[in-house]
Design a protein around this motif. Structure first.
Motif, PDB file in Angstrom:
ATOM      1  N   ALA A  24    -105.601  46.972  64.716  1.00 29.63           N
ATOM      2  CA  ALA A  24    -104.966  48.167  65.266  1.00 29.63           C
ATOM      3  C   ALA A  24    -103.832  48.640  64.361  1.00 29.63           C
ATOM      4  N   ASN A  25    -103.073  47.707  63.811  1.00 34.06           N
ATOM      5  CA  ASN A  25    -101.982  48.091  62.911  1.00 34.06           C
ATOM      6  C   ASN A  25    -102.526  48.655  61.604  1.00 34.06           C
ATOM      7  N   ALA A  26    -103.629  48.074  61.115  1.00 32.69           N
ATOM      8  CA  ALA A  26    -104.192  48.533  59.842  1.00 32.69           C
ATOM      9  C   ALA A  26    -104.817  49.917  59.970  1.00 32.69           C
ATOM     10  N   HIS A  27    -105.369  50.212  61.107  1.00 29.86           N
ATOM     11  CA  HIS A  27    -106.050  51.491  61.296  1.00 29.86           C
ATOM     12  C   HIS A  27    -105.296  52.396  62.264  1.00 29.86           C
ATOM     13  N   ALA A  28    -104.017  52.305  62.263  1.00 33.93           N
ATOM     14  CA  ALA A  28    -103.225  53.122  63.180  1.00 33.93           C
ATOM     15  C   ALA A  28    -103.350  54.589  62.793  1.00 33.93           C
ATOM     16  N   VAL A  29    -103.388  55.421  63.760  1.00 32.69           N
ATOM     17  CA  VAL A  29    -103.480  56.857  63.520  1.00 32.69           C
ATOM     18  C   VAL A  29    -102.058  57.392  63.517  1.00 32.69           C
ATOM     19  N   THR A  30    -101.638  57.898  62.366  1.00 29.53           N
ATOM     20  CA  THR A  30    -100.289  58.464  62.265  1.00 29.53           C
ATOM     21  C   THR A  30    -100.427  59.934  61.933  1.00 29.53           C
ATOM     22  N   VAL A  31     -99.752  60.748  62.688  1.00 27.42           N
ATOM     23  CA  VAL A  31     -99.818  62.194  62.509  1.00 27.42           C
ATOM     24  C   VAL A  31     -98.374  62.688  62.421  1.00 27.42           C
ATOM     25  N   PRO A  32     -98.102  63.531  61.444  1.00 33.12           N
ATOM     26  CA  PRO A  32     -96.743  64.062  61.381  1.00 33.12           C
ATOM     27  C   PRO A  32     -96.474  64.946  62.594  1.00 33.12           C
ATOM     28  N   PRO A  33     -95.227  65.119  62.963  1.00 32.83           N
ATOM     29  CA  PRO A  33     -94.930  65.963  64.106  1.00 32.83           C
ATOM     30  C   PRO A  33     -95.470  67.369  63.883  1.00 32.83           C
ATOM     31  N   ALA A  34     -96.069  67.899  64.905  1.00 36.44           N
ATOM     32  CA  ALA A  34     -96.699  69.212  64.779  1.00 36.44           C
ATOM     33  C   ALA A  34     -95.661  70.318  64.860  1.00 36.44           C
ATOM     34  N   GLU A  35     -95.929  71.370  64.126  1.00 37.91           N
ATOM     35  CA  GLU A  35     -95.086  72.555  64.195  1.00 37.91           C
ATOM     36  C   GLU A  35     -95.964  73.703  64.617  1.00 37.91           C
ATOM     37  N   ARG A  36     -95.458  74.463  65.525  1.00 36.52           N
ATOM     38  CA  ARG A  36     -96.250  75.554  66.078  1.00 36.52           C
ATOM     39  C   ARG A  36     -96.171  76.770  65.150  1.00 36.52           C
ATOM     40  N   ASP A  37     -97.358  77.310  64.878  1.00 37.72           N
ATOM     41  CA  ASP A  37     -97.421  78.510  64.045  1.00 37.72           C
ATOM     42  C   ASP A  37     -97.131  79.707  64.949  1.00 37.72           C
ATOM     43  N   THR A  38     -96.016  80.363  64.680  1.00 38.51           N
ATOM     44  CA  THR A  38     -95.631  81.501  65.513  1.00 38.51           C
ATOM     45  C   THR A  38     -95.718  82.810  64.746  1.00 38.51           C
ATOM     46  N   SER A  39     -96.567  82.851  63.745  1.00 41.24           N
ATOM     47  CA  SER A  39     -96.667  84.078  62.955  1.00 41.24           C
ATOM     48  C   SER A  39     -97.381  85.180  63.725  1.00 41.24           C
ATOM     49  N   ARG A  40     -98.281  84.843  64.600  1.00 35.97           N
ATOM     50  CA  ARG A  40     -98.967  85.873  65.373  1.00 35.97           C
ATOM     51  C   ARG A  40     -98.122  86.250  66.578  1.00 35.97           C
ATOM     52  N   PHE A  41     -98.284  87.493  67.040  1.00 37.59           N
ATOM     53  CA  PHE A  41     -97.449  88.020  68.116  1.00 37.59           C
ATOM     54  C   PHE A  41     -97.646  87.240  69.420  1.00 37.59           C
ATOM     55  N   GLU A  42     -98.900  86.943  69.765  1.00 36.83           N
ATOM     56  CA  GLU A  42     -99.161  86.267  71.053  1.00 36.83           C
ATOM     57  C   GLU A  42     -98.707  84.812  71.055  1.00 36.83           C
ATOM     58  N   ASP A  43     -98.379  84.290  69.885  1.00 33.93           N
ATOM     59  CA  ASP A  43     -97.908  82.909  69.815  1.00 33.93           C
ATOM     60  C   ASP A  43     -96.402  82.817  69.597  1.00 33.93           C
ATOM     61  N   GLN A  44     -95.683  83.902  69.820  1.00 34.26           N
ATOM     62  CA  GLN A  44     -94.233  83.877  69.631  1.00 34.26           C
ATOM     63  C   GLN A  44     -93.601  82.921  70.646  1.00 34.26           C
ATOM     64  N   ALA A  45     -92.620  82.174  70.174  1.00 36.45           N
ATOM     65  CA  ALA A  45     -91.912  81.246  71.051  1.00 36.45           C
ATOM     66  C   ALA A  45     -91.081  82.037  72.044  1.00 36.45           C
ATOM     67  N   THR A  46     -90.945  81.514  73.218  1.00 35.21           N
ATOM     68  CA  THR A  46     -90.142  82.188  74.243  1.00 35.21           C
ATOM     69  C   THR A  46     -88.829  81.463  74.399  1.00 35.21           C
ATOM     70  N   GLU A  47     -87.850  82.175  74.918  1.00 32.06           N
ATOM     71  CA  GLU A  47     -86.565  81.533  75.167  1.00 32.06           C
ATOM     72  C   GLU A  47     -86.559  81.000  76.590  1.00 32.06           C
ATOM     73  N   PRO A  48     -85.708  80.051  76.867  1.00 33.32           N
ATOM     74  CA  PRO A  48     -85.669  79.497  78.221  1.00 33.32           C
ATOM     75  C   PRO A  48     -85.257  80.554  79.234  1.00 33.32           C
ATOM     76  N   ILE A  49     -85.791  80.453  80.417  1.00 34.98           N
ATOM     77  CA  ILE A  49     -85.473  81.399  81.478  1.00 34.98           C
ATOM     78  C   ILE A  49     -84.211  80.926  82.177  1.00 34.98           C
ATOM     79  N   LYS A  50     -83.265  81.830  82.309  1.00 34.19           N
ATOM     80  CA  LYS A  50     -82.009  81.482  82.977  1.00 34.19           C
ATOM     81  C   LYS A  50     -82.230  81.618  84.478  1.00 34.19           C
ATOM     82  N   VAL A  51     -82.005  80.551  85.186  1.00 35.24           N
ATOM     83  CA  VAL A  51     -82.203  80.542  86.628  1.00 35.24           C
ATOM     84  C   VAL A  51     -80.835  80.391  87.278  1.00 35.24           C
TER      85      VAL A  51
END
Length: 159
Positions: free
Chosen positions: A105-132
């Motif tokens: 398990a240690n030899a074949h561990a799956v390591t993935v770098p932290p993902a970053e969200r692609d926000t170049s398209r309009f529908e994928d724009q990050a939103t700000e937190p909603i103030k409640v």
């Protein structure tokens, strides 16, 4: 009075012929009862023979069922013992295999770098937190004070 009228008016005498007829009738009745009882006896004997044959069958089936139960109980005991041995063997092999599994398990561990969200398209724009907030905070409203029908400031609690 004539002799004939005296005889016809007198009490009838017991005659032997009447007694014989009565006895013959009783004999016929008893014979009929005997025939009926004999028929019932024959029917009862047939029923008893059938029931005895059924009893023999039931006893044979019961003995066979008891033998099957004994065989199944012995088979269950054997299978239970085999299962317990197999579980013990699995536990022993798992203990032996555990270091190899960990190393693999240690030899074949799956390591993935932290993902970053692609926000170049309009529908994928990050939103700000909603103030409640509550309505009081949003509209700047203070607490409601009950005046109890008085408009005198002395009755109003200090804010």
């Amino acid at each position: 009075m004539s002799l004939m009228s005296a005889i016809s008016r007198s009490k009838p005498k017991h005659r032997a012929a009447d007694k014989v007829a009565e006895l013959k009738q009783q004999l016929k009745d008893q014979q009929a009862q005997t025939v009926s009882a004999f028929g019932q006896l024959i029917g009862a004997a047939d029923t008893i023979a059938i029931l005895e044959a059924d009893l023999v069958d039931v006893r044979a089936k019961r003995a066979e069922a008891e033998q099957v139960v004994v065989c199944l109980a012995a088979d269950l005991d054997d299978r239970t013992e085999e299962r317990d041995q197999a579980l013990a063997e699995v536990g022993r092999l798992h203990t032996q295999l555990a270091p190899y599994l960990a190393a693999d398990a240690n030899a074949h561990a799956v390591t993935v770098p932290p993902a970053e969200r692609d926000t170049s398209r309009f529908e994928d724009q990050a939103t700000e937190p909603i103030k409640v907030t509550t309505l009081r905070e949003a509209l700047g409203i203070g607490p409601v004070v009950a005046t109890q029908g008085s408009a005198d400031p002395a009755h109003l609690p200090a804010a």
